[in-house]
Design a protein around this motif. Sequence first.
Motif, mmCIF file in Angstrom:
data_model
loop_
_atom_site.group_PDB
_atom_site.id
_atom_site.type_symbol
_atom_site.label_atom_id
_atom_site.label_comp_id
_atom_site.label_asym_id
_atom_site.label_seq_id
_atom_site.Cartn_x
_atom_site.Cartn_y
_atom_site.Cartn_z
ATOM 1 N N ARG A 52 -8.266 0.324 1.067
ATOM 2 C CA ARG A 52 -7.977 0.183 -0.791
ATOM 3 C C ARG A 52 -6.502 -0.433 -1.135
ATOM 4 O O ARG A 52 -6.426 0.259 -1.683
ATOM 5 N N PRO A 53 -6.610 -1.361 -1.909
ATOM 6 C CA PRO A 53 -5.109 -1.642 -3.061
ATOM 7 C C PRO A 53 -5.308 -0.811 -3.902
ATOM 8 O O PRO A 53 -6.404 -0.811 -5.025
ATOM 9 N N PHE A 54 -3.869 -0.155 -5.046
ATOM 10 C CA PHE A 54 -4.845 0.339 -5.852
ATOM 11 C C PHE A 54 -5.895 1.610 -5.778
ATOM 12 O O PHE A 54 -6.517 1.429 -7.001
ATOM 13 N N PRO A 91 0.560 -1.092 0.173
ATOM 14 C CA PRO A 91 0.033 -0.094 -0.267
ATOM 15 C C PRO A 91 1.172 1.551 -0.627
ATOM 16 O O PRO A 91 1.411 1.076 0.838
ATOM 17 N N GLY A 92 0.214 2.447 -0.817
ATOM 18 C CA GLY A 92 1.337 4.260 -0.541
ATOM 19 C C GLY A 92 0.175 4.230 -0.224
ATOM 20 O O GLY A 92 -0.775 3.983 1.151
ATOM 21 N N ALA A 93 0.548 5.400 0.450
ATOM 22 C CA ALA A 93 -0.123 6.361 1.180
ATOM 23 C C ALA A 93 -2.131 6.640 0.768
ATOM 24 O O ALA A 93 -2.587 6.793 1.368
ATOM 25 N N ASP A 94 -2.186 6.549 -0.360
ATOM 26 C CA ASP A 94 -3.774 6.868 -0.421
ATOM 27 C C ASP A 94 -4.702 5.189 0.101
ATOM 28 O O ASP A 94 -5.667 4.834 0.647
ATOM 29 N N GLU A 95 -3.956 4.300 0.092
ATOM 30 C CA GLU A 95 -4.339 2.557 0.137
ATOM 31 C C GLU A 95 -4.460 2.163 1.805
ATOM 32 O O GLU A 95 -5.401 2.365 2.547
ATOM 33 N N ASP A 96 -3.501 3.402 1.973
ATOM 34 C CA ASP A 96 -3.038 2.854 3.788
ATOM 35 C C ASP A 96 -4.528 4.378 4.276
ATOM 36 O O ASP A 96 -4.957 3.897 5.096
HETATM 37 N N1 URA Z 1 1.161 0.561 -5.237
HETATM 38 C C1 URA Z 1 1.201 -0.764 -4.937
HETATM 39 O O1 URA Z 1 2.231 -2.386 -5.108
HETATM 40 N N2 URA Z 1 -0.422 -1.609 -4.301
HETATM 41 C C2 URA Z 1 -1.140 -0.724 -4.115
HETATM 42 O O2 URA Z 1 -1.926 -0.824 -3.341
HETATM 43 C C3 URA Z 1 -0.565 0.820 -4.770
HETATM 44 C C4 URA Z 1 0.101 1.559 -5.154
#
Ligand code: URA
Length: 202
Positions: A67-69, A58-63
């Motif tokens: 939710r992923p991506f 996860p990145g900042a938005d996912e965190d």
């Molecule tokens: N990059 C990833 O590898 N996973 C994510 O969920 C978001 C960005």
Amino acid sequence: MNRVIYEPDFDLSVVESLEALQERVTGCARCNLRAGCTRVVFGEGNPSARLMLIGEGPGADEDRLGRPFVGKAGQLLDKILAAVGLERFTHTYIANVVKCRPPGNRAPRAEEAEQCLPWLYRQIELISPGIIVLMGSSALQFLVDSRAKITGMRGRWLVSRSGIKIMPTYHPAALLRDASKKRPVWEDFKQVKEAFSNLTGV
Ligand code: URA
């Protein structure tokens, strides 16, 4: 490094649903990432999807959203999928190598991935996809071969011991940095769509 994934106290074969697995993962503190992130990002999509997409972490938005991506890379991923006639919630399940955000978006460390991978393996077993797309070096190196290079491996099918077709490709975030990677990813996803159609008739 000691491998812990086969220790009896971490036998996940008793976890028989994605919901039960998610509950277990939500309480996980097997590595130091959990202390530094906001929430666990388990993964989402069609639990019966024949196609699974695996990213890095996860990145900042996912965190923030759990939710992923869902950030910029995720929006690009949605566009790539749409370009080959796929939709994330209908046709795919999306997860990551690690389920907690590494600080500053660094790549997961081997010891973190090692603690987290048993969750992903069980997730894969429960979803039972016919095809997995590994997006980026971390997914390739932690799931296939720690010395593998994504540039040399992308675009060519691998097959897992249980017969899952595996396509390594560049991570969508890499396309945001380097537009010349768009064409190869498009070619890779065309192959994925063809295999998906052969498998499902869609
Ligand atoms: N990059 C990833 O590898 N996973 C994510 O969920 C978001 C960005």
